[in-house]
Structures are given as structure tokens and as C-alpha cells.
Write a protein that holds these residues in place. Structure first.
Motif, PDB file in Angstrom:
ATOM      1  N   ASP A  32      60.568-137.044  26.993  1.00 53.74           N
ATOM      2  CA  ASP A  32      59.962-135.933  27.984  1.00 53.74           C
ATOM      3  C   ASP A  32      58.910-136.309  28.201  1.00 53.74           C
ATOM      4  N   LEU A  33      57.964-135.898  28.134  1.00 54.40           N
ATOM      5  CA  LEU A  33      56.731-136.500  28.534  1.00 54.40           C
ATOM      6  C   LEU A  33      55.683-137.641  27.254  1.00 54.40           C
TER       7      LEU A  33
ATOM      8  N   THR B 229      53.621-131.258  32.478  1.00 55.80           N
ATOM      9  CA  THR B 229      53.596-132.692  32.832  1.00 55.80           C
ATOM     10  C   THR B 229      52.501-132.125  33.730  1.00 55.80           C
TER      11      THR B 229
ATOM     12  N   SER C  72      56.539-138.393  32.664  1.00 50.24           N
ATOM     13  CA  SER C  72      57.785-137.822  32.632  1.00 50.24           C
ATOM     14  C   SER C  72      58.914-138.344  32.433  1.00 50.24           C
TER      15      SER C  72
ATOM     16  N   VAL D  87      59.107-128.957  30.504  1.00 57.04           N
ATOM     17  CA  VAL D  87      58.571-130.290  30.672  1.00 57.04           C
ATOM     18  C   VAL D  87      58.015-131.160  32.087  1.00 57.04           C
TER      19      VAL D  87
END
Length: 189
Positions: free
Chosen positions: A89-90, A48, A64, A44
Motif C-alpha cells: 500500500d505504501l 501517503t 503508494s 492509505v
């Protein structure tokens, strides 16, 4: 704190302890996951970083987790009326009017979910269908254990899988022209 087998609104959720995170669809809690693994979080974080660097100075923004995404909400809705929120998550949001003070209102342009053993069913089935229904333009399912990325793009009202990519591949980001990610920078042995 929530009780089992009950429907909730976003207003109730906002009154709970700030450390309590959950995802709710149609008023029902679908996920109260434990903290992610280091491998999950590293993927992640790397994704990001790639998105943040590319988007610096541009209209679209990357966020995120944890950030509440109220998929089917509209600006004029009261929190009591909102029955759906997730924490991908993003995400990438290109319409700045969707960025509220406490949450994202409506569908992001891109959603990325990084699989964990406890979230795979939700990410592949439940959230997939809701992202599709909400009109998310592009959806990635990232598997940190098999080092792969599945990309889905919205075609009219349904997702089409446009590719599966492995560690040695580059992935073009469909919603961001001119942006490609080398997965060798994301996945580590």
C-alpha cells in the motif's frame, strides 16, 4: 491473462493488460484482490500525505500502490528471471538506485500494508516472511477497522515487533529520523 496453478515471470506480467494487477511470490500468484474499500483507501491516502510532506526535498521517496516492488531482483536481472513482485500500500525507498523506470528493484526501507478482509492472511504471514527475507528494514501492518498500527523492525535477519499503536498515539518512523505520525490524523471514526 493468467491461468491458475502456473508459475509466472515478471516479463509475462508486463505483457498483460495494464488494468490487471496481481502479486506474485516464487512465480505463483498470491493476490488478485478487488479494489480497496473507501475506508482502506482513505487510510492509505492519509499516510501517503504524511510521508510525502515529510520527505519533500529529502533523499528518500514515498510511493503508494499500485507500484511493483520486485523484492529479490537486482538491476542486471532480465524480467524473465524475476519471479517475485508485490504491490504494498505504501513504501519508502531511500536508495534512489532502486527506483527503476517501471518498478522498484530490491527491498524498500519501509513497507506499509493496510489490512483488508481479503488480504489479511497474505499481509500477516506470506508477505511478512518475504519482506523479512528481502531485508525490509521496517514493516507496518495497519488495521483500519481496529484503528491500530503494528510496527516491526528488522533485527539482523528477523523482524522484532517494536510496538502496537492506537488512534490516540504517535508513531515514530524508525527509518526516518525525526518523523512521527499522529494516528488521530490517519484514523477517522
Amino acid at each position: 491473462m493468467p491461468e491458475e496453478k502456473r508459475k509466472y515471470s515478471y516479463a509475462e506480467y508486463m505483457s498483460w493488460d495494464e488494468d490487471f494487477l496481481c502479486e506474485v511470490l516464487d512465480g505463483e500468484i498470491i493476490s488478485m484482490s478487488p479494489s480497496p474499500t473507501p475506508k482502506h483507501q482513505d487510510v492509505v491516502d492519509e499516510l501517503t500525505a504524511e510521508f510525502k510532506m515529510f520527505l519533500r526535498g529529502k533523499e528518500c521517496m514515498a510511493f503508494s500502490s499500485p507500484i511493483d516492488v520486485c523484492l529479490f531482483a537486482e538491476h542486471e536481472m532480465k524480467y524473465e528471471e524475476i519471479k517475485d513482485w508485490v504491490q504494498p500500500d505504501l513504501i519508502v525507498v531511500c536508495d534512489r538506485s532502486k527506483i527503476g523506470e517501471k518498478n522498484i528493484i530490491g527491498a524498500p526501507d519501509l513497507v506499509i500494508e493496510v489490512l483488508s478482509p481479503s488480504t489479511t492472511k497474505n499481509d500477516r504471514l506470506i508477505k511478512y516472511k518475504n519482506y523479512e527475507k528481502a531485508g525490509v528494514r521496517e514493516y507496518w501492518i495497519v488495521d483500519p477497522y481496529h484503528m491500530s498500527v503494528e510496527v516491526y523492525e528488522l533485527n539482523k535477519n528477523s523482524f522484532d515487533r517494536t510496538g502496537i499503536y492506537l488512534k490516540e498515539d504517535n508513531v515514530n518512523v524508525g527509518v526516518l529520523e525525526g518523523f512521527s505520525i499522529n494516528l488521530g490524523n490517519i484514523f477517522k471514526d
